[in-house]
Design an enzyme around this catalytic site. Structure first.
Site, PDB file in Angstrom:
ATOM      1  N   SER A   1       1.012  -1.143  -0.009  1.00 48.08           N
ATOM      2  CA  SER A   1       0.042  -0.018   0.008  1.00 48.08           C
ATOM      3  C   SER A   1       0.848   1.387   0.009  1.00 48.08           C
ATOM      4  CB  SER A   1      -1.068  -0.026   1.238  1.00 48.08           C
ATOM      5  OG  SER A   1       0.005  -0.166   2.300  1.00 48.08           O
TER       6      SER A   1
ATOM      7  N   HIS B   1       1.692   4.417   4.410  1.00 48.34           N
ATOM      8  CA  HIS B   1       0.990   5.280   3.451  1.00 48.34           C
ATOM      9  C   HIS B   1       1.656   6.641   3.103  1.00 48.34           C
ATOM     10  CE1 HIS B   1      -2.864   2.521   4.255  1.00 48.34           C
ATOM     11  NE2 HIS B   1      -2.049   1.830   3.947  1.00 48.34           N
TER      12      HIS B   1
END
Length: 239
Positions: free
Chosen positions: A48, A100
């Site tokens: 991610s 992230h």
């Protein structure tokens, strides 16, 4: 994740797999570094962070190649909304939002370096009888400024992050509020299970004695440990 994957395919079709692959790897590495600095007592897996890097690269590509787009503000608003929604999901428990954020920042900076496109301009030819203008492509001044600045910030940031990881620096000791970027507690969930463990500590010289309040188990450790490591030892002791 599906929307970010679509963005990655779009970028690869436009700029090629080599440049997008480099951004993907740099973003994944940057996300892992930031996660290692702030989440030293946990393990997170997944791509991610790299996918967020592609999202950041798409945003920087829009900014540096601004004049090439027709629906500039529409594209900008769409990207900002997508970024905000995905980062908002990261404040839920069991999601590594530091990966992230680190991936997004790394990809955003790398996009200025690798995704810049020369722009058209018309040049007047003085010796042409008809005053003919020729179209040619060149990089604008603001693109060069973005490229150099982003490259310097990216390299310096990576070096600093690597040094912090190698030295075992806990980012939470330097930033008391940064943990809220990763998880915001509410009445419906807790950010971790460490709040249920309570321990008493007794320091003697360079030695710290930790005693679990629920089962009276005791262990010894160095008194120079950070608060997060001591809390982790407390959780292990009480489990």
């Amino acid at each position: 994740m599906l929307s970010l994957l679509v963005i990655g395919i779009k970028l690869e079709q436009e700029f090629g797999f080599l440049r997008i692959g480099i951004i993907y790897l740099v973003s994944g590495f940057g996300g892992s570094l930031l996660s290692s600095i702030f989440l030293q007592n946990g393990i997170s897996v997944g791509a991610s962070g790299a996918l967020f890097g592609l999202l950041g690269a798409m945003l920087s590509e829009l900014i540096t190649n601004w004049s090439l787009y027709e629906s500039k503000f529409g594209a900008l608003i769409t990207l900002v909304v997508v970024v905000a929604l995905n980062l908002a999901v990261g404040i839920l428990p069991y999601v590594d939002n530091f990966a992230h954020i680190g991936g997004f920042i790394s990809g955003f900076l790398a996009g200025f370096v690798l995704l810049v496109q020369p722009q058209n301009e018309y040049v007047h030819i003085a010796d042409a009888a008809s005053g003919q203008q020729v179209q040619r492509k060149r990089h604008k001044m603001h693109q060069c400024v973005f490229l150099v600045t982003a490259l310097v910030v990216l390299v310096i940031g990576m070096v600093i992050a690597i040094v912090l990881v190698l030295r075992g620096v806990d980012g939470n000791d330097k930033c008391s509020w940064c943990h809220y970027l990763n998880c915001v507690p509410s009445s419906r969930w807790k950010c971790n299970d460490q709040s249920v463990a309570y321990c008493q500590t007794l320091q003697t010289g360079d030695t710290m004695q930790i005693t679990c309040s629920s089962n009276n188990k005791t262990t010894l450790t160095s008194a120079n440990q950070s608060d997060s490591i001591l809390q982790s030892l407390c959780v292990q002791l009480c489990s």
